[in-house]
Design a protein around this motif. Structure first.
Motif, mmCIF file in Angstrom:
data_model
loop_
_atom_site.group_PDB
_atom_site.id
_atom_site.type_symbol
_atom_site.label_atom_id
_atom_site.label_comp_id
_atom_site.label_asym_id
_atom_site.label_seq_id
_atom_site.Cartn_x
_atom_site.Cartn_y
_atom_site.Cartn_z
ATOM 1 N N GLU A 445 0.857 -1.428 -0.077
ATOM 2 C CA GLU A 445 -0.081 -0.050 0.092
ATOM 3 C C GLU A 445 0.858 1.222 -0.071
ATOM 4 N N ASP A 446 1.778 1.546 -0.845
ATOM 5 C CA ASP A 446 2.680 2.554 -1.229
ATOM 6 C C ASP A 446 3.339 2.894 0.278
ATOM 7 N N GLU A 447 3.682 1.715 0.667
ATOM 8 C CA GLU A 447 4.785 2.181 2.170
ATOM 9 C C GLU A 447 5.666 2.853 1.760
ATOM 10 N N LEU A 448 6.100 3.825 2.843
ATOM 11 C CA LEU A 448 7.069 4.624 2.690
ATOM 12 C C LEU A 448 8.551 3.956 2.967
ATOM 13 N N THR A 449 9.465 3.947 2.129
ATOM 14 C CA THR A 449 10.791 3.062 2.450
ATOM 15 C C THR A 449 12.129 3.959 2.101
ATOM 16 N N VAL A 450 12.988 3.791 2.779
ATOM 17 C CA VAL A 450 14.268 4.474 2.610
ATOM 18 C C VAL A 450 15.509 3.518 2.235
ATOM 19 N N ASP A 451 16.359 3.869 1.401
ATOM 20 C CA ASP A 451 17.425 2.937 0.991
ATOM 21 C C ASP A 451 18.690 3.567 1.126
ATOM 22 N N ALA A 452 19.626 2.807 1.697
ATOM 23 C CA ALA A 452 21.067 3.419 1.901
ATOM 24 C C ALA A 452 22.091 2.725 1.059
ATOM 25 N N SER A 453 22.910 3.459 0.354
ATOM 26 C CA SER A 453 23.918 2.525 -0.767
ATOM 27 C C SER A 453 25.238 3.344 -0.373
ATOM 28 N N VAL A 454 26.268 2.652 -0.429
ATOM 29 C CA VAL A 454 27.665 2.988 -0.520
ATOM 30 C C VAL A 454 28.283 2.879 -1.654
ATOM 31 N N GLY A 464 37.016 -7.322 4.508
ATOM 32 C CA GLY A 464 35.670 -6.267 4.554
ATOM 33 C C GLY A 464 36.078 -4.747 5.009
ATOM 34 N N TRP A 465 37.363 -4.585 4.704
ATOM 35 C CA TRP A 465 37.631 -3.124 4.923
ATOM 36 C C TRP A 465 37.621 -2.337 3.617
ATOM 37 N N TYR A 466 37.250 -1.074 3.542
ATOM 38 C CA TYR A 466 37.496 0.111 2.550
ATOM 39 C C TYR A 466 38.862 0.687 2.667
ATOM 40 N N VAL A 467 39.611 0.865 1.750
ATOM 41 C CA VAL A 467 40.942 1.440 1.761
ATOM 42 C C VAL A 467 40.809 2.962 1.066
ATOM 43 N N SER A 468 39.587 3.144 0.643
ATOM 44 C CA SER A 468 39.445 4.490 0.020
ATOM 45 C C SER A 468 38.137 5.408 0.591
ATOM 46 N N PRO A 469 37.941 6.360 0.240
ATOM 47 C CA PRO A 469 36.688 7.145 0.911
ATOM 48 C C PRO A 469 35.652 6.330 0.410
ATOM 49 N N VAL A 470 34.385 6.409 1.545
ATOM 50 C CA VAL A 470 33.211 5.666 1.180
ATOM 51 C C VAL A 470 32.270 6.873 1.227
ATOM 52 N N THR A 471 31.457 7.115 -0.026
ATOM 53 C CA THR A 471 30.285 7.842 -0.148
ATOM 54 C C THR A 471 28.906 7.179 0.274
ATOM 55 N N LEU A 472 28.119 7.685 1.107
ATOM 56 C CA LEU A 472 26.855 7.267 1.488
ATOM 57 C C LEU A 472 25.862 8.079 0.919
ATOM 58 N N THR A 473 24.826 7.319 0.192
ATOM 59 C CA THR A 473 23.660 8.105 -0.603
ATOM 60 C C THR A 473 22.403 7.405 0.144
ATOM 61 N N VAL A 502 30.501 11.886 2.391
ATOM 62 C CA VAL A 502 31.888 11.275 2.061
ATOM 63 C C VAL A 502 32.383 11.040 3.471
ATOM 64 N N PHE A 503 32.866 9.803 3.811
ATOM 65 C CA PHE A 503 33.597 9.466 5.052
ATOM 66 C C PHE A 503 34.976 8.916 4.321
ATOM 67 N N ASP A 504 36.098 9.695 5.300
ATOM 68 C CA ASP A 504 37.251 9.257 4.567
ATOM 69 C C ASP A 504 38.491 9.216 5.713
ATOM 70 N N ALA A 505 37.813 9.141 7.040
ATOM 71 C CA ALA A 505 38.547 8.852 8.171
ATOM 72 C C ALA A 505 38.497 7.556 8.566
ATOM 73 N N ASP A 506 39.626 6.989 9.136
ATOM 74 C CA ASP A 506 39.305 5.682 9.613
ATOM 75 C C ASP A 506 38.635 5.229 10.659
ATOM 76 N N GLY A 507 37.984 3.918 10.719
ATOM 77 C CA GLY A 507 37.092 3.666 11.602
ATOM 78 C C GLY A 507 35.973 2.909 11.347
ATOM 79 N N VAL A 508 35.205 2.461 12.466
ATOM 80 C CA VAL A 508 34.297 1.750 12.201
ATOM 81 C C VAL A 508 32.940 2.593 12.039
ATOM 82 N N PHE A 644 29.841 0.161 7.774
ATOM 83 C CA PHE A 644 30.976 -0.185 6.744
ATOM 84 C C PHE A 644 32.368 0.287 7.603
ATOM 85 N N LEU A 645 33.511 -0.445 7.207
ATOM 86 C CA LEU A 645 34.748 -0.133 7.663
ATOM 87 C C LEU A 645 35.818 0.574 7.001
#
Length: 835
Positions: A445-454, A464-473, A502-508, A644-645
């Motif tokens: 019934e046209d339920e409101l949704t939200v999706d995240a992608s990186v 499982g680690w990124y070694v470059s900046p991660v962009t969240l959309t 954009v996330f470019d600092a080290d961390g979890v 993401f890591l």
């Protein structure tokens, strides 16, 4: 004597040579007349190990913890667990968590399990005491973070770790992955937890209430097919107890545990009867002792006759006993009126049949209309989950989490109809072919949704680690939705998402996100807060709007005394805040009862040219609109999560040398020790090589070099994410065994002539000698002048060699001139030693 407890006991067996002492303390208030604390007649006693009875285990289970020792268990990381008396069971014991400032630890059992049910009792003394039960992780060795990153944690913490924490961080959650459906835990009391792990499902019961059912998705990086179990010790302040840790290994003959439909789904089959279902055509279905639907004979169709459906998602679990077993799920067909061919000709069948290579007729295909791009069924005998989404003319089939079929209808079939299950088992009795369970449906019934992608979509590093900046959309299916996000480390404020972050600092990174459609003022009236005096002189918003019935709260920011009035668009004063009122602690509120445009004037009391005409005031002005309330409440999604890591920084490695030296030259073997550090993903491997070698070796213990000569050791480290630091090097020289000119060099810190200290650094030379060794102040000299000339000659040469500066030479010669060396009756220089 009366003893007062000042804290819970903790074991000291983990400390080497522990010491104890006494201290006196007072409360937070200053003592007017200080007192001197005295202690006498104190003693230290070592308690006997508690008497612990063996646990009584429910039928079908066996104990993992023997109730008395830690036999069969291993501690990974700091802290641990103490065996203590169970205060509620005389003669029995429990495990008490012992935190450590160094961080979390885990007590894990040495056995590995595949399909099982784990039982335990736990008691968190306070609501915010933290622990957890880890499942499905590989051998962690001494690293508890292996269980965090490669297994799942069933959380124990009623608060979730912080005010306003997401439910997916609270007791009963699959920590950070899925929130529980209820919270039956009682803090300060014993609670019973059961965890069933049957790949790919995790089910959690607390106090006999099913609170969580989680499906381990493909590509999660976590494997529930086999793994270890453990319990967590976290902070020093956490006080959590465990007892009755048992396990029941599940065999193939077990009935599947009943499942609860996911949110929004409703069951069409009750697992006990065929109420609401009608058979069309030959054959039929029986219900076995496990509540499974088992077809026989055919071809026929069991269809749900209660109602039709238009747009929906239908989910069905099935398993087959042979690739040739045949069945199907039918959608959007009219009343078959006893004829199973009507659904074939006027609806769509999603096929179940593995014994073909034809994509149009194999499992997952929309039979003869759209091919199954891949065969995604599980091995024969294992359960499969089929999800069929039908929205308008768009069809999508997902099998075991893999999208296998998409199809846009050609208009030959209706957009609404019945659903049913096919029996295509001619010659087969019930239980000999396909079995069905969990027949669920969710109307859309046209339920409101939200999706995240990186981006990148997948980690570009190792482990499982990124070694470059991660962009969240973020993206919602409603273009009018407002999108919000926040880091889990700061749950105090939502941030508005308007463009990729954009996330470019080290961390979890654990990111919460949600979508909100503001609505038009339905539901409870809202309150809008405006800061007065924000930034020193101004409103926090100079233009804003509220709905009819809302309240505008003007919150004073400390500064100067102000007059405030609210007027309509004609300048009529509707409300005011008199000068001198204490509205820092008692905010000024205005109820927006009428639609229209309003003005807020605020100024220091002295800036009112005409006190009765606010439009003349020299101060702050804000405008707001009161809009009609249509009665539609705001709509928002639940709080979703993404993790993401990132580790973009390589490790840092340092080398240290050890060995006997004469000056800068080593006189025997040299040991090279590497120390590698990486604060984010951790060090994977240090490497080293001797200069001139191409292939490095993995460093796992100190390197010893014995051959005489000059050596260069090159080294670097690689972290778990795959970052490699630049090669570094350390150089040293090992002598050939010749003691050299000075086998016992004078190693005093400064150059000393006789008893005169020149204050000049006693430099070490390449041959192992020092400046003190070259100045022969203990020799026989014909006169004092001869010794001074000798000193001048030696220091001139040292200046020429770059060892001394001219100023240092002068200081040494001056000390020689002031000494008694070579004078009649003068004694030789004093002896020296190093201890």
């Amino acid at each position: 004597m009366t003893w007062t407890s000042v804290g819970r006991p903790a074991p000291i067996s983990q400390y080497e040579a522990p010491e104890f002492g006494l201290f006196a303390a007072h409360g937070p208030n200053e003592i007017e007349t200080p007192l001197t604390a005295t202690f006498s007649d104190f003693s230290l006693c070592v308690p006997e190990d508690p008497a612990c009875a063996a646990p009584a285990v429910d039928e079908g289970y066996r104990p993992l913890w023997d109730g008395a020792t830690l036999d069969g268990w291993n501690q990974a990381g700091p802290g641990g667990f103490a065996v203590v008396p169970d205060e509620e069971r005389a003669g029995s014991c429990a495990l008490e968590s012992v935190g450590d400032p160094a961080g979390l630890g885990m007590l894990w059992h040495e056995e590995e399990f595949d399909s099982y049910r784990l039982h335990l009792d736990f008691k968190a003394v306070a609501e915010d005491d933290n622990s957890g039960v880890f499942i499905g992780f590989p051998d962690p060795g001494d690293d508890p973070w292996v269980a965090v990153r490669q297994g799942y944690e069933i959380q124990i913490d009623d608060t979730g770790g912080s005010p306003g924490a997401a439910d997916s961080s609270k007791t009963g959650s699959i920590y950070t992955f899925q929130a529980p459906t209820s919270f039956p835990t009682v803090a300060g009391e014993w609670n019973e937890m059961e965890i069933e792990v049957d790949d790919p499902m995790i089910r959690v019961w607390i106090n006999d209430v099913l609170v969580n059912e989680y499906h381990n998705p493909d590509g999660s990086g976590r494997d529930l097919a086999t793994g270890y179990v453990g319990i967590q010790n976290n902070r020093v302040s956490d006080n959590v107890f465990f007892r009755d840790i048992w396990i029941k290994e599940l065999g193939d003959d077990q009935c599947p545990e009943p499942e609860t439909p996911p949110a929004g789904f409703v069951p069409l089959f009750d697992g006990e009867t065929l109420d609401g279902w009608t058979q069309a055509g030959p054959g039929g279905f029986e219900i076995d002792e496990c509540g499974l639907l088992e077809p026989y004979g055919g071809m026929g169709l069991l269809w749900y006759d209660e109602r039709t459906f238009a747009d929906y998602v239908m989910r069905v679990d099935f398993r087959v006993q042979a690739p040739t077993d045949n069945a199907g799920v039918f959608v959007r067909f009219p009343d078959p009126q006893g004829d199973p061919w009507i659904p074939v000709n006027e609806g769509h069948e999603v096929q179940i049949y593995d014994a073909t290579d034809n994509p149009l007729t194999r499992t997952g295909a929309i039979y003869n209309f759209a091919p199954a791009e891949t065969l995604a069924t599980n091995p024969i005998g294992e359960w499969n989950t089929m999800e069929i989404e039908v929205i308008g003319q768009e069809y999508r089939v997902t099998l075991n989490g893999t999208e296998v079929t998409t199809y846009t209808g050609d208009g030959s079939r209706g957009l609404e109809g019945y659903v049913g299950l096919q029996n295509h088992s001619a010659g087969q009795a019930a239980g000999e072919s396909v079995e069905f369970r969990n027949v669920w449906i969710k109307e859309i019934e046209d339920e409101l949704t939200v999706d995240a992608s990186v981006a990148p979509a997948e980690p570009d590093g190792a482990g499982g680690w990124y070694v470059s900046p991660v962009t969240l959309t973020l993206e919602s299916n409603d273009p009018d939705a407002e999108l919000y996000w926040r880091p889990r480390t700061d749950e105090t404020q939502w941030l508005t998402w308007t463009e990729p972050v954009v996330f470019d600092a080290d961390g979890v990174y654990n990111i919460d996100y949600k979508a909100v459609v503001p609505g038009d003022g339905g539901g409870e009236p809202a309150e809008k807060e405006i800061l007065v005096g924000s930034g020193g002189f101004g409103f926090s918003e100079t233009e804003f709007s509220v709905r009819q019935g809302d309240t505008v709260k003007f919150q004073y920011v400390p500064g100067y005394a102000h007059d405030v009035v609210v007027t309509d668009e004609n300048g009529v004063v509707l409300a005011s805040r008199p000068l001198g009122d204490d509205w820092e602690d008692d905010p000024f509120s205005f109820e927006a009862t009428e639609v229209g445009t309003y003005y807020v004037y605020c100024t220091p009391h002295s800036n009112r040219p005409d006190p009765d005409d606010p439009t003349t005031w020299a101060g702050m002005v804000s405008t707001f609109e009161v809009t009609p309330s249509g009665g539609e409440p705001p709509v928002e999604t639940g709080i979703e999560e993404i993790e993401f890591l990132i580790d973009r920084t390589g490790p840092a490695t340092a080398a240290s040398l050890a060995g006997e030296q004469a000056g800068d030259v080593y006189t025997g073997p040299v040991t090279v020790t590497l120390d590698a550090q990486d604060a984010t993903s951790g060090v994977a491997e240090p490497h080293y090589r001797m200069a001139g070698e191409e292939e490095p070796a993995v460093y796992d213990e100190p390197i010893t070099v014995t051959a005489p000569g000059t050596h260069t050791v090159e080294f670097r480290s690689v972290d778990v994410a795959g970052n490699a630091e630049d090669w570094q090097s350390v150089e040293f020289t090992i002598g050939d065994g010749d003691p050299g000119a000075c086998p016992h060099p004078d190693m005093r810190e400064t150059v000393v002539i006789g008893e005169i200290d020149s204050g000049v650094t006693n430099h070490a030379l390449d041959d192992g000698c020092t400046v003190n060794d070259l100045i022969l102040d203990d020799g026989e000299w014909v006169n004092h002048g001869a010794f001074v000339r000798h000193t001048r000659d030696v220091t001139d040469q040292l200046v020429a060699d770059g060892v001394l500066s001219g100023r240092e030479r002068g200081a040494i010669v001056s000390a020689a001139a002031r000494s008694d060396i070579g004078r009649p009756g003068a004694s030789h220089r004093m002896s020296w030693s190093l201890s």
